[in-house]
Design an enzyme around this catalytic site. Sequence first.
Site, short mmCIF file in Angstrom:
data_model
loop_
_atom_site.label_atom_id
_atom_site.label_comp_id
_atom_site.label_asym_id
_atom_site.label_seq_id
_atom_site.Cartn_x
_atom_site.Cartn_y
_atom_site.Cartn_z
N ASP A 1 -23.02 -101.14 39.10
CA ASP A 1 -22.89 -100.38 40.43
C ASP A 1 -21.70 -100.91 41.12
O ASP A 1 -20.85 -100.10 41.37
CB ASP A 1 -24.05 -100.08 41.18
CG ASP A 1 -25.06 -99.05 40.63
OD1 ASP A 1 -24.67 -98.27 39.45
OD2 ASP A 1 -26.25 -99.28 41.18
N GLU B 1 -22.11 -97.09 52.04
CA GLU B 1 -22.63 -97.08 53.31
C GLU B 1 -21.54 -97.90 54.04
O GLU B 1 -20.54 -98.60 53.55
CB GLU B 1 -23.88 -97.70 53.48
CG GLU B 1 -23.77 -99.54 53.16
CD GLU B 1 -23.84 -99.92 51.80
OE1 GLU B 1 -22.77 -100.68 51.47
OE2 GLU B 1 -24.83 -99.53 51.02
N THR C 1 -30.38 -95.74 48.60
CA THR C 1 -31.30 -96.45 47.83
C THR C 1 -30.66 -98.07 47.70
O THR C 1 -31.28 -98.79 47.43
CB THR C 1 -31.20 -96.00 46.34
OG1 THR C 1 -29.96 -95.99 45.95
CG2 THR C 1 -31.96 -94.86 46.50
N ALA C 2 -29.44 -98.20 48.49
CA ALA C 2 -29.06 -99.78 48.51
C ALA C 2 -29.35 -100.18 49.69
O ALA C 2 -30.47 -100.44 50.04
CB ALA C 2 -27.42 -99.34 48.28
N TYR C 3 -28.21 -100.84 50.68
CA TYR C 3 -28.82 -101.62 51.72
C TYR C 3 -29.55 -100.79 52.82
O TYR C 3 -30.37 -101.50 53.36
CB TYR C 3 -27.25 -101.87 52.33
CG TYR C 3 -27.47 -102.97 53.53
CD1 TYR C 3 -28.16 -104.23 53.34
CD2 TYR C 3 -26.75 -102.78 54.75
CE1 TYR C 3 -28.37 -105.28 54.59
CE2 TYR C 3 -27.06 -103.50 55.86
CZ TYR C 3 -27.77 -104.69 55.62
OH TYR C 3 -28.01 -105.65 56.92
N LYS D 1 -32.16 -98.94 52.32
CA LYS D 1 -33.35 -98.89 51.90
C LYS D 1 -33.88 -100.50 52.28
O LYS D 1 -35.00 -100.43 52.81
CB LYS D 1 -33.65 -98.84 50.59
CG LYS D 1 -35.00 -98.83 50.18
CD LYS D 1 -35.25 -98.64 48.64
CE LYS D 1 -36.76 -98.38 48.06
NZ LYS D 1 -37.20 -99.97 48.52
#
Length: 267
Positions: free
Chosen positions: A45, A122, A160-162, A164
């Site tokens: 990613d 983000e 779903t990254a930072y 979450k």
Amino acid sequence: MRVAIFENDGKKSQKVSKELYQKLVDAHIPIDNDDPEIVITVGGDGTLLAAFRNYQDNLQNIRFVGVHTGHLGFYTDWRDDEIDDLVISLQSDNKQSINYPLLDVKVEYYDAEPEKFLALNESTLKRINNTMVTDVYIGDQLFEKFRGDGLCISTPTGSTAYNKSVGGAVIHPGLESLQMAEIASINNRVFRTLSSPVIVASNDWITLKPTQSGDFIFSVDQEIYHNKQIKMIKYRVAKERICFAKYRHNDFWKRVNEAFIGSDYED
């Protein structure tokens, strides 16, 4: 159809990239890293995020395809041992695609010209040494005065990254929205925030106006910026979108299940 290959520096990614290059040549598929129609990323990613930044001025003409050489990511649909199948899919390409929202970020400074950024995952604003105090507006209305370590504004795919990891909600990328999640907010009898993630529709926007100056860390995806006097940051769903070639684009909830739960998931 012109194809670019964008890989990271890892030995495995470099090896897969060379193999892919030769297979594309053998299949008579033109390779053009300057003006591609499809960008194949080889890595994870993070590699796709880097490719997104590299080609973000031409997103309307590009579809991305991700090949992962490590763990399955949210943006990488193909394994490194499936590049033969990927080349066959490229040969039978009929322009099929799926697209996701991006985050439009506009920053005004006290000591520099305004800047505009696009984020795939983000953007965050934090303060280094002291509590960050920031007025938060939703639309034109003052929503709250935030006190804490910082704020994270994310896209649905970036949820779903930072986002979450700081307690934000997971949002399906089919929803046109952006999300604000708090990072270690201060809540007591004197200071109060909502203390909950906020999801904002595409016709609205979020504005941050820090009440102090200096020692901020401002980030957009993997890029970090500091040493600028930030006056205001405005976030909204971008007009631009990112497109992926939909040869075998996996179901979003299946990706979430595989990444965080690991149990059997039925489509």
